[in-house]
Each structure stands twice: as C-alpha cells, then as structure tokens.
Write a protein that holds these residues in place. Structure first.
Motif, mmCIF file in Angstrom:
data_model
loop_
_atom_site.group_PDB
_atom_site.id
_atom_site.type_symbol
_atom_site.label_atom_id
_atom_site.label_comp_id
_atom_site.label_asym_id
_atom_site.label_seq_id
_atom_site.Cartn_x
_atom_site.Cartn_y
_atom_site.Cartn_z
ATOM 1 N N SER A 17 0.811 -1.116 0.247
ATOM 2 C CA SER A 17 -0.010 -0.100 0.189
ATOM 3 C C SER A 17 0.832 1.231 -0.009
ATOM 4 O O SER A 17 0.323 2.386 -0.189
ATOM 5 C CB SER A 17 -0.985 0.028 1.154
ATOM 6 N N VAL A 243 -5.215 6.468 -14.728
ATOM 7 C CA VAL A 243 -6.150 6.317 -13.738
ATOM 8 C C VAL A 243 -5.473 6.689 -12.257
ATOM 9 O O VAL A 243 -4.522 6.120 -12.125
ATOM 10 C CB VAL A 243 -6.779 4.971 -13.699
ATOM 11 N N PRO A 245 -4.659 6.487 -8.530
ATOM 12 C CA PRO A 245 -4.887 5.449 -7.502
ATOM 13 C C PRO A 245 -6.231 5.727 -6.509
ATOM 14 O O PRO A 245 -6.658 7.132 -6.400
ATOM 15 C CB PRO A 245 -3.636 5.539 -6.881
ATOM 16 N N THR A 246 -6.725 4.745 -5.976
ATOM 17 C CA THR A 246 -8.103 5.029 -5.268
ATOM 18 C C THR A 246 -7.783 5.955 -4.263
ATOM 19 O O THR A 246 -8.892 6.745 -4.075
ATOM 20 C CB THR A 246 -8.615 3.699 -4.689
ATOM 21 N N THR A 247 -7.107 5.907 -3.545
ATOM 22 C CA THR A 247 -6.902 6.889 -2.163
ATOM 23 C C THR A 247 -6.731 8.130 -2.521
ATOM 24 O O THR A 247 -7.614 9.066 -2.171
ATOM 25 C CB THR A 247 -5.732 6.496 -1.323
ATOM 26 N N GLY A 249 -7.568 9.494 -5.594
ATOM 27 C CA GLY A 249 -8.843 9.794 -6.318
ATOM 28 C C GLY A 249 -9.932 10.130 -5.251
ATOM 29 O O GLY A 249 -10.812 11.072 -5.506
ATOM 30 N N ASP A 250 -9.935 9.384 -4.360
ATOM 31 C CA ASP A 250 -11.270 9.826 -3.339
ATOM 32 C C ASP A 250 -11.006 11.105 -2.465
ATOM 33 O O ASP A 250 -11.769 11.698 -2.201
ATOM 34 C CB ASP A 250 -11.179 8.730 -1.963
ATOM 35 N N GLU A 253 -11.791 13.876 -5.206
ATOM 36 C CA GLU A 253 -13.163 13.963 -5.102
ATOM 37 C C GLU A 253 -13.661 14.818 -3.987
ATOM 38 O O GLU A 253 -14.490 15.649 -4.210
ATOM 39 C CB GLU A 253 -13.794 12.688 -5.370
#
Length: 262
Positions: A17, A243, A245-247, A249-250, A253
């Motif tokens: 991670s 794209v 990364p999720t963390t 990106g959140d 947002e």
C-alpha cells in the motif's frame, strides 16, 4: 509474535500500500503502539521505510528528490505531451483571457503547443505570464502572445525565476487559468515540490489564479516532496495520463477537484 515476524508483516504492508499506520498495525498484530513504533524505527534504520507522522511510508516514496530540468526533459515525454494536449483544450481559439504557465517540463510541452495555437479573431492575443526562462524563450516571438516574464533570481537547476520579487510580481496579476507543475500529488500532503523558493512561487500562482490546473504525469501521483505549496482543495483540476490511485482519487473527489485523464 517475534520481532522478525512483525517486521515481515510491516514490510509487506508497506510494499503493498505504500504506507502503514501505527494504529492499524498495532490492532492487526495485537501488540502495543509503542512496540510498533520501535519496529518502525528499526526498519527505518535498515532503509526499508521512512517514518512519518502516525506511521511510515516506503523509503522509495519519501521526500522526492529534485532533478535538474535537463534530466527531466527526457523522462516520460510522451505522457507529458499527452497531458499538454489535454491542457490546451482549456484554451480554445475563442479564449481571450490570460494564463500563467509555471516552470517545468510538462508545462514546457504546453508552451510548445501554444506556438502554433491561433486565436479565432485576427489581432486577438493571448496573455501569458511565466517565471520560466525556457518557456519565455519559446513564446517571445509569437505575435499572438502577449508575454510577461516575471523577474527574480533564476535557479540554475530549473531555469525558473524565484524569490520575493517573483512572488510580489505575481500579486499584481489575476490570470484566468494557471497551469502548474508539481513533483508530488498526495492525498495526505497535497501538492509539493522539493524547493522552498519554488514552492512559494507555486503557492502565489495558485492563490492568484481564477482556476488552478495541475499538470502531473502518473509518476507524480501519490508522491510527496519536501515542501507543500497547496492543499488539494485549493486547486480546481488535475490533468494526468493514467487512472488516479483510489486513495488519491477519493481525496481529490472529496476536495471537489476535477480529474482529467488524458
């Protein structure tokens, strides 16, 4: 559980991670937070990770070092060109306002595209403000560009004007769009750069613009350099080539930041 087993667990988590928190690992392994802190200290000494507030990050991701402009020009050039083309779409031929272009290699690609950019109306000009000597050299012959080169001391490693003179001059402008480079874009730390003087200029650019657009290739995402120049909620748009990364990106947002994947 033996110390070796804890170290293997922590190392695996960091590799997976990119970071760990003391609280999470303490809960997972059923040991005290103080024990985990000692483990992190030992792993930092071994070069496996770097301690940060509340935990640790991968040593490879800690404090991004500063490379020279010449070294960076050939790195990920295709990705930077793609990002620059997406950024150019924010400056249609009907655009009659002003922009500021920060120093950097991705922003330099945008300047290259502006050489052949043309306004919809004959005689119309695009106002461009920059602290980059190479970008100014690219644009200063363009009849359709009204160029403002900011003063200040020029750093050899980036060919960028920095210092109080540069920051003061930026305070006189209110550009419509700022195109800003960054060495790191992180969910926790925001936008960062290795040098304090460069950071002060970038902060002034972000504060003074009506819309702040960050141009950052995928290698910058999730990274942290030494100096934070803006929080995520201080910018409007991030243009990148992969794209997010999720963390991150959140976090973008939640901060109301538009993400454009070129």
């Amino acid at each position: 559980m033996y110390a070796t087993e804890r170290h293997e667990h922590i190392t695996s988590r960091v590799k997976t991670s990119g970071r760990v928190s003391v609280a999470d690992v303490s809960r997972e392994l059923g040991v005290t937070a103080e024990t985990i802190r000692r483990d992190l200290d030992q792993l930092e000494t071994s070069g496996v990770l770097r301690r940060v507030h509340g935990g640790a990050v991968s040593a490879a991701r800690a404090s991004v070092a500063e490379a020279s402009l010449a070294d960076r020009q050939g790195q990920r050039s295709d990705a930077k060109a793609t990002i620059a083309r997406a950024a150019l779409r924010l400056i249609p031929s009907t655009f009659s306002g002003s922009i500021v272009i920060d120093a950097g290699t991705t922003t330099a690609h945008l300047a290259d595209l502006l050489v052949t950019w043309r306004p919809a109306t004959a005689g119309q000009t695009l106002t461009v403000i920059t602290n980059s000597v190479p970008i100014a050299a690219t644009l200063h012959h363009c009849d359709h560009v009204e160029l403002h080169l900011l003063g200040g001391r020029v750093r050899g490693i980036t060919s960028a004007a920095v210092g109080s003179t540069t920051v003061d001059e930026l305070g006189r402008f209110r550009p419509d769009i700022a195109f800003v480079g960054a060495n790191g874009v992180s969910a926790d730390f925001g936008l960062s750069t290795p040098d304090e003087l460069e950071g002060a200029v970038k902060s002034a650019i972000v504060r003074g613009s009506r819309r702040a657009v960050v141009l950052a290739d995928a290698a910058k995402l999730g990274e942290e350099a030494l100096i934070r120049f803006a929080a995520l909620d201080e910018i409007d748009t991030v243009i990148t080539d992969e794209v997010v990364p999720t963390t991150l990106g959140d976090a973008l947002e939640a901060a109301g930041v538009e993400v454009v994947v070129a």
